[in-house]
Design a protein around this motif. Structure first.
Motif, short mmCIF file in Angstrom:
data_model
loop_
_atom_site.label_atom_id
_atom_site.label_comp_id
_atom_site.label_asym_id
_atom_site.label_seq_id
_atom_site.Cartn_x
_atom_site.Cartn_y
_atom_site.Cartn_z
N ASN A 248 0.96 1.01 1.58
CA ASN A 248 0.37 2.31 1.90
C ASN A 248 1.40 3.44 1.87
O ASN A 248 2.58 3.24 2.15
N GLY A 283 -5.50 -0.70 -2.62
CA GLY A 283 -6.95 -0.51 -2.54
C GLY A 283 -7.57 -1.06 -1.29
O GLY A 283 -8.74 -0.79 -0.99
N ARG A 284 -6.83 -1.85 -0.51
CA ARG A 284 -7.40 -2.40 0.72
C ARG A 284 -7.66 -1.28 1.73
O ARG A 284 -8.69 -1.27 2.41
N GLU A 286 -7.65 3.04 2.49
CA GLU A 286 -7.84 4.31 1.80
C GLU A 286 -6.50 4.92 1.38
O GLU A 286 -6.40 5.59 0.34
N LYS A 289 -5.70 3.39 -2.06
CA LYS A 289 -6.70 3.36 -3.13
C LYS A 289 -6.34 4.31 -4.27
O LYS A 289 -6.47 3.99 -5.45
N GLN A 290 -5.86 5.50 -3.90
CA GLN A 290 -5.49 6.47 -4.94
C GLN A 290 -4.33 5.96 -5.80
O GLN A 290 -4.26 6.26 -6.99
N LYS A 292 -3.72 2.84 -6.63
CA LYS A 292 -4.28 1.89 -7.58
C LYS A 292 -5.01 2.61 -8.71
O LYS A 292 -4.87 2.26 -9.89
N ASP A 293 -5.78 3.62 -8.36
CA ASP A 293 -6.57 4.34 -9.36
C ASP A 293 -5.71 5.08 -10.38
O ASP A 293 -6.10 5.23 -11.53
#
Length: 339
Positions: A248, A283-284, A286, A289-290, A292-293
């Motif tokens: 994170n 992605g686990r 929030e 997640k960005q 990973k994207d």
């Protein structure tokens, strides 16, 4: 009899106290042999290659790794295994680097050293050296029992690219929290064969091209945009980003924008955790997640040492950032576990 090549690079194992200055100074391998007469009782033939200039492990670099790889490549068909004597401070870096540089390795390459010089009364050097040679020469049905790069220290053999030095004052200098011990030394050597890599029936290759254009971004609460921008805009193709917990980072807009800009400029960013135990799970939460994207590579449970040297190796093989990221996420030499 099995044939073992010992490569002596330097390190505490080959030091002796100068009686005048009371400081440690390097000695040659013949002096090491004088302190371990038991080596003559081992059931193997030993050959030695010493570096002309004995190296403190703090001075290790990719050029020396390429030299080591070249020596292993030269002797590969002549001997049954290798023992590399090396300073402990950067041993995990060198072991990790060589694990990636050696493709289709089918023979043991065992690193060892010591916390005390071999001439010291309470030294750990003798046991480490003797057992490392015994492991390197261990065969079963004509094949090496440990056909991979490992680190032997304090009665345990670790996979080289899973280890890190955690203690500078105990004989138990190394740990491998995310992968089991390969061999334990007691009254007998206990090989955990289920955890040892199985060699492929393909020709051995030594890849000696490493690219060290790498920057490291270690996050901390309150890190400034100026610092992040300086690191991400450094003249580097790859960036190892040490993140919090399961991978994170802060979700502040300025930080995410900096990462996107770096990726758009062709840089590859590898996410590893600052935690020594566990894995990155992009992605686990929030907060990741960005990442990973946008295409940041997942380092899973790789050590810092493995992440740095794997990046050097992969950048030396590929130019395309997408292919580089894909290889970084791929288990090449047992360095990571997919969850």
């Amino acid at each position: 009899m099995t044939k073992i090549l010992i490569i002596y690079t330097g390190g505490t194992i080959g030091m002796m106290t100068d009686p005048k200055t009371k400081t440690l100074k390097p000695i040659n391998f013949e002096q090491i042999m004088d302190n371990v007469p038991e080596l003559e009782r081992l059931n193997c033939q030993i050959e030695v290659r010493s570096f002309d200039d004995i190296i403190d492990s703090s001075n290790m670099n990719p050029d020396i790794w390429s030299e080591l790889a070249g020596i292993v490549e030269k002797y590969y068909d002549r001997v049954d295994g290798f023992v590399i004597l090396h300073g402990s401070d950067t041993m995990s870096f060198t072991a990790s680097a060589l694990s990636f540089m050696f493709e289709n390795l089918a023979k043991p390459v065992i690193f060892t050293g010591s916390q005390l010089p071999i001439s010291a009364i309470r030294t750990d050097a003798k046991e480490n050296l003797m057992t490392a040679i015994e492991i390197a020469s261990s065969m079963k049905e004509g094949r090496a029992l440990v056909p991979e790069v490992g680190i032997y220290f304090d009665y345990k053999l670790f996979r080289g690219n899973r280890s890190f030095k955690y203690n500078s004052s105990k004989f138990e200098a190394f740990r491998s929290p995310n992968y089991p011990v390969l061999v334990e030394s007691g009254v007998h050597l206990r090989f955990s064969e289920n955890y040892i890599l199985k060699p492929k029936n393909e020709p051995f290759k030594a890849h000696k091209n490493l690219v060290n254009d790498i920057a490291v971004l270690k996050l901390y609460p309150g890190i400034s945009p100026k610092v992040v921008d300086a690191i991400l805009n450094a003249d580097a193709r790859g960036i190892v980003m040490e993140t919090f917990g399961a991978g994170n980072t802060t979700t502040d807009a300025w930080f995410i924008d900096c990462l996107k800009k770096a990726i758009d400029n062709g840089k590859v960013i590898l996410d590893i955790s600052q935690c020594k135990v566990g894995t990155v799970e992009l992605g686990r939460y929030e907060t990741s997640k960005q990442l990973k994207d946008m295409g940041i590579a997942n380092g899973y449970d790789m050590t810092y040492e493995a992440a740095i040297t794997k990046m050097m190796y992969v950048l030396g093989q590929e130019q395309d950032p997408i292919k580089v990221a894909r290889l970084l996420e791929t288990d090449l030499r047992g360095e990571l576990t997919w969850y």
